[in-house]
Design an enzyme around this catalytic site. Structure first.
Site, PDB file in Angstrom:
ATOM      1  N   GLU A 172       7.921   0.622 -17.514  1.00  0.00           N
ATOM      2  CA  GLU A 172       6.876   0.619 -16.494  1.00  0.00           C
ATOM      3  C   GLU A 172       6.842   2.000 -15.832  1.00  0.00           C
ATOM      4  O   GLU A 172       7.875   2.499 -15.374  1.00  0.00           O
ATOM      5  CB  GLU A 172       7.174  -0.468 -15.461  1.00  0.00           C
ATOM      6  CG  GLU A 172       6.128  -0.518 -14.371  1.00  0.00           C
ATOM      7  CD  GLU A 172       5.919  -1.920 -13.824  1.00  0.00           C
ATOM      8  OE1 GLU A 172       6.269  -2.906 -14.495  1.00  0.00           O
ATOM      9  OE2 GLU A 172       5.384  -2.016 -12.709  1.00  0.00           O
ATOM     10  N   GLU A 296       4.087  -8.108  -4.912  1.00  0.00           N
ATOM     11  CA  GLU A 296       3.281  -7.987  -6.131  1.00  0.00           C
ATOM     12  C   GLU A 296       3.565  -9.122  -7.111  1.00  0.00           C
ATOM     13  O   GLU A 296       3.764  -8.894  -8.307  1.00  0.00           O
ATOM     14  CB  GLU A 296       3.542  -6.635  -6.806  1.00  0.00           C
ATOM     15  CG  GLU A 296       3.193  -5.468  -5.922  1.00  0.00           C
ATOM     16  CD  GLU A 296       3.297  -4.120  -6.621  1.00  0.00           C
ATOM     17  OE1 GLU A 296       2.483  -3.258  -6.310  1.00  0.00           O
ATOM     18  OE2 GLU A 296       4.192  -3.932  -7.470  1.00  0.00           O
ATOM     19  N   ARG A 329      14.812  -4.674  -1.874  1.00  0.00           N
ATOM     20  CA  ARG A 329      13.740  -3.698  -1.664  1.00  0.00           C
ATOM     21  C   ARG A 329      12.825  -4.068  -0.500  1.00  0.00           C
ATOM     22  O   ARG A 329      12.460  -5.239  -0.326  1.00  0.00           O
ATOM     23  CB  ARG A 329      12.907  -3.542  -2.933  1.00  0.00           C
ATOM     24  CG  ARG A 329      13.705  -2.905  -4.045  1.00  0.00           C
ATOM     25  CD  ARG A 329      12.887  -2.797  -5.297  1.00  0.00           C
ATOM     26  NE  ARG A 329      12.137  -1.568  -5.389  1.00  0.00           N
ATOM     27  CZ  ARG A 329      10.861  -1.494  -5.723  1.00  0.00           C
ATOM     28  NH1 ARG A 329      10.146  -2.579  -5.905  1.00  0.00           N
ATOM     29  NH2 ARG A 329      10.274  -0.326  -5.855  1.00  0.00           N
ATOM     30  N   LYS A 365      11.205   2.826   0.179  1.00  0.00           N
ATOM     31  CA  LYS A 365      10.524   3.977  -0.442  1.00  0.00           C
ATOM     32  C   LYS A 365      10.400   5.107   0.577  1.00  0.00           C
ATOM     33  O   LYS A 365      10.295   4.849   1.778  1.00  0.00           O
ATOM     34  CB  LYS A 365       9.140   3.567  -0.954  1.00  0.00           C
ATOM     35  CG  LYS A 365       9.212   2.656  -2.176  1.00  0.00           C
ATOM     36  CD  LYS A 365       7.846   2.429  -2.826  1.00  0.00           C
ATOM     37  CE  LYS A 365       8.001   1.495  -4.019  1.00  0.00           C
ATOM     38  NZ  LYS A 365       6.739   1.246  -4.760  1.00  0.00           N
ATOM     39  N   ASP A 370       3.399   4.045  -0.977  1.00  0.00           N
ATOM     40  CA  ASP A 370       3.820   3.866  -2.360  1.00  0.00           C
ATOM     41  C   ASP A 370       3.893   5.177  -3.136  1.00  0.00           C
ATOM     42  O   ASP A 370       3.060   5.404  -4.019  1.00  0.00           O
ATOM     43  CB  ASP A 370       2.834   2.901  -3.044  1.00  0.00           C
ATOM     44  CG  ASP A 370       3.376   2.383  -4.364  1.00  0.00           C
ATOM     45  OD1 ASP A 370       4.488   2.773  -4.728  1.00  0.00           O
ATOM     46  OD2 ASP A 370       2.681   1.592  -5.005  1.00  0.00           O
ATOM     47  N   GLU A 398       4.181   8.835 -11.533  1.00  0.00           N
ATOM     48  CA  GLU A 398       3.064   7.894 -11.620  1.00  0.00           C
ATOM     49  C   GLU A 398       1.835   8.413 -10.895  1.00  0.00           C
ATOM     50  O   GLU A 398       0.712   8.226 -11.348  1.00  0.00           O
ATOM     51  CB  GLU A 398       3.516   6.553 -11.022  1.00  0.00           C
ATOM     52  CG  GLU A 398       2.426   5.507 -10.959  1.00  0.00           C
ATOM     53  CD  GLU A 398       2.915   4.191 -10.357  1.00  0.00           C
ATOM     54  OE1 GLU A 398       4.105   4.091  -9.981  1.00  0.00           O
ATOM     55  OE2 GLU A 398       2.088   3.259 -10.260  1.00  0.00           O
TER      56      GLU A 398
END
Ligand code: BDP
Length: 695
Positions: A172, A296, A329, A365, A370, A398
């Site tokens: 991913e 998600e 997380r 994070k 994000d 990403e």
């Protein structure tokens, strides 16, 4: 053991990047540090073996002569390695190592039995290995060895890579081929490449690898997969790298055939206890789990009306007797569309501070949304006072151009790490952490990371997790010297240091964020407004319309999550640094900036500047022809060409879209977009890599 082929005199032959920064090349005789032998009496101890093998490989290549590993000191200019317990010569020196961390190392020039020696030691073998890599790095990068005792210890205990690798070997957000874990052939066949992976990590101080994707698969906990994980753990162990897995919250249902995964259900608790004991029977030093829950589409405690703390504590309790940790997380967002997604992590986790078990670490994070090219630091850093926090950064790019764009992320991480929290005195974000985890950019590509320059981001992760105060430029300089050679380091570093800001400029200047195309996130999509949830759409994030642009996070209440000192700075457009203006404020297109330009004029100028930065990086690189080997030179040249084309694509598509909202003409002197907005909207990339997200 597989060893990299170090070709002594081939520095300008085409290279493929496999050797990473561990390119040991012959040093001109006048600059060599003479080494006659490596004295390591306990040569078979696994970690010492890794250390002396590496020293032998590196020193022989650099000095172009044989350097034997011996147990007795017989010559001048020997390197003595080991702990005081494993090397009597070192014990005889009576270096006081007692207060030292077990991963710390000491280098000391000394005289033993009348012979000049270099001592590399520590209280544990792991420190010795880190010292060996440090020693090689000094020589390789042409730096002098210290004249007196030198000591180095890692700032954080947890220095981790998070692989988002699936059991079918897809990755991913991976842009470097397949997963390096060949689950199908494991445990019977362990690819020798895993040893080189371990060497690379140990050389920069990374001490843990989470093998699997955060969007996890319960199957990795099945008995046969535990054997596969064990094979990897056994291979990484000598290099001081612990193995971790991602834990799927619903595993008791999927694997254990229970009816529920409710963390307060005794059967569920027992299932985790038994499963975790089974893992530790095979892998006694297993590190623990990372869990992505209620985010998600991933299952989690909220499915049963329980809190994140209740969910985390249940797994943490099962890990505790074995010394394992749980990294839970904070990247969560609930089912309802929030007023501001940037506020979610803090909203859910800050109230839970104090409710987690001592072996739970909240993994946050770096920014509140994000991994965007620019975000302020997450307000959770410093706000969690009773819960250890780990900073998660994304090494894989990403949102910064996949593998083909040159974007050195050291500057981005430094920006977050060095930010003052303004909560307690001089505290910076880096003071609030117990570790750093980086979402890996490593894959089966020959050059590991998909591009030569992306190796620098892996390198920077390790070095900044070892010492977050090192500074991005110093790290870039180290990497450039080791990877491309000392003579070209200066221009290479100059390209790297400008590169991330160039990406910010051509993708989303002035604090704009989350403007990418859907799903794969490749290329621009600021117009996207049709996704299942409002807060997945770029239009939700930029709030652009006829009159203005930007997200008013003062009105949304998000700014209140930061300390009062930051509220004062970011509370008004006039006091907000321009690089975060549209992150915190919605302003009219005509709003004037310090340059005298309006927001609209400044945006056009910055988009354009981003493209010209890439053009100038191309020109700088072109000058290195003949100074960098042909193989790597050619690939970087081609990739920079792609980057220029795509930077222009981002600029033109974005400007065309903003003009469709504001109807404003382009400021004088700026080229109009090459194509119509419709053209940019029609571009599609159904097979862009890395898009395996099924959550
Ligand atoms: C997003 C990625 C998605 C990850 C998610 C996460 O697009 O693939 O699953 O982060 O961190 O940025 O969980």
């Amino acid at each position: 053991m597989l060893m990299l082929t170090a070709s002594a005199s081939s520095s300008l032959l085409a290279e493929d990047g496999y050797e990473l920064w561990m390119r040991y090349r012959t040093v001109p005789v006048a600059k060599q540090v003479p080494v006659s032998q490596i004295v390591c009496p306990f040569a078979d101890a696994a970690t010492l073996k890794a250390a002396h093998s590496e020293l032998k490989l590196g020193l022989e290549a650099m000095n172009d002569r044989t350097v034997p590993v011996v147990s007795k000191l017989t010559k001048q200019d020997a390197v003595l390695i080991g702990t005081p317990l494993t090397n009597e010569y070192i014990a005889g020196l009576n270096l006081d190592l007692r207060p030292f961390d077990d991963e710390a190392f000491v280098y000391a020039p000394a005289t033993v039995n009348g012979k000049r020696v270099h001592v590399i030691t520590g209280t544990e073998q792991q420190g010795v290995l880190y010292g060996a890599f440090w020693f090689l790095r000094q020589l390789q990068s042409g730096k002098p060895l210290p004249k007196s005792r030198y000591y180095s210890a890692p700032r954080y205990k947890l220095r981790l890579l998070n692989h988002w690798d699936n059991l079918n070997r897809s990755v991913e957000r991976g842009y470097a081929g397949q997963s390096i874990w060949d689950w199908h052939k494991l445990p019977d066949y362990v690819d020798p490449r895993i040893i080189d992976y371990a060497r690379a990590n140990a050389s920069i101080g990374i001490n843990g690898a989470v093998l699997t994707n955060v969007n996890s698969n319960a199957m990795v906990l099945r008995a046969d997969y535990i054997q596969k994980t064990k094979a990897i753990a056994d291979t990484l162990r000598p290099y001081g790298i612990k193995v971790y897995l991602t834990g799927r919250f619903s595993a008791p249902i999927e694997l254990g055939k229970l009816k529920t995964a409710d963390p307060l259900d005794p059967e569920v608790q027992q299932w985790w206890k038994d499963k975790i004991s089974e893992v530790y029977r095979e892998i006694p030093d297993f590190g623990g789990f990372v869990v992505k829950a209620n985010s998600e589409g991933q299952p989690g405690p909220q499915n049963y009306g329980r809190s994140h703390a209740e969910g985390a504590n249940m797994i943490a309790d099962a890990l505790a007797p074995h010394g394992g940790i749980l990294m839970w997380r904070a990247f969560v967002y609930d089912d309802k569309t929030p007023v501001d997604r940037a506020a979610q992590a803090y909203k859910e986790f800050q109230p839970l501070d104090g409710q987690f078990r001592s072996n739970v670490i909240v993994q946050v994070k770096n920014g509140p949304i994000d991994f965007q090219p620019r975000e302020p630091f997450s307000p959770l850093f410093g706000a969690l006072q009773k819960t250890p926090a780990l900073m998660e950064v994304q090494v894989t790019k990403e949102y910064l151009g996949f593998a083909t764009h040159l974007a050195y992320l050291g500057t981005m991480w430094q920006e977050a790490l060095a930010s003052p929290t303004r909560r307690r005195g001089q505290e910076k974000v880096l003071d609030t952490l117990t570790g750093i985890a980086g979402v890996s950019n490593i894959g089966s590509d020959r050059n590991w990371c998909g591009s030569h320059f992306d190796q620098a981001n892996w390198y920077a992760l390790g070095r900044l997790a070892w010492d977050p105060t090192l500074g991005a430029e110093k790290v870039a300089d180290e990497w450039a010297r080791l990877t491309f050679g000392t003579t070209v380091a200066k221009p290479v570093v100059s390209m790297m240091m400008r590169s991330r800001e160039a990406v910010v400029d051509y993708t989303g200047p002035l604090g704009l964020t989350h403007l990418m195309a859907t799903g794969h996130h490749y290329g621009p999509g600021p117009w996207v407004d049709n996704l299942g949830r409002a807060d997945w759409n770029p239009v939700y994030f930029h709030r652009g319309d006829r009159d203005g642009i930007g997200f008013d996070r003062v009105a949304a209440g998000t700014l209140k999550q930061y300390a009062p000192g930051w509220q004062a700075v970011w509370g008004k457009p006039e006091t907000t640094p321009e690089n975060l203006l549209l992150w915190f404020h919605h302003v009219p297109w005509s709003y004037r900036l310090s340059s005298g330009k309006t927001v609209w004029e400044e945006m056009v100028a910055r988009y354009t500047h981003g493209v010209s930065e890439v053009i100038s990086m191309r020109a700088e690189w072109a000058k290195l022809g003949g100074k960098v080997d042909a193989g790597r030179f050619a690939q970087v040249t081609e990739f920079l060409k792609i980057q220029e084309k795509e930077a222009k694509w981002w600029r033109d598509a974005s400007i065309a879209y903003w003009q469709s909202l504001n109807g404003l003409p382009l400021p004088k002197g700026f080229e109009p977009p090459e194509h119509s907005l419709e053209y940019y909207k029609s571009i599609s990339h159904p097979y862009a890599p890395g898009n395996t997200h099924t959550g």
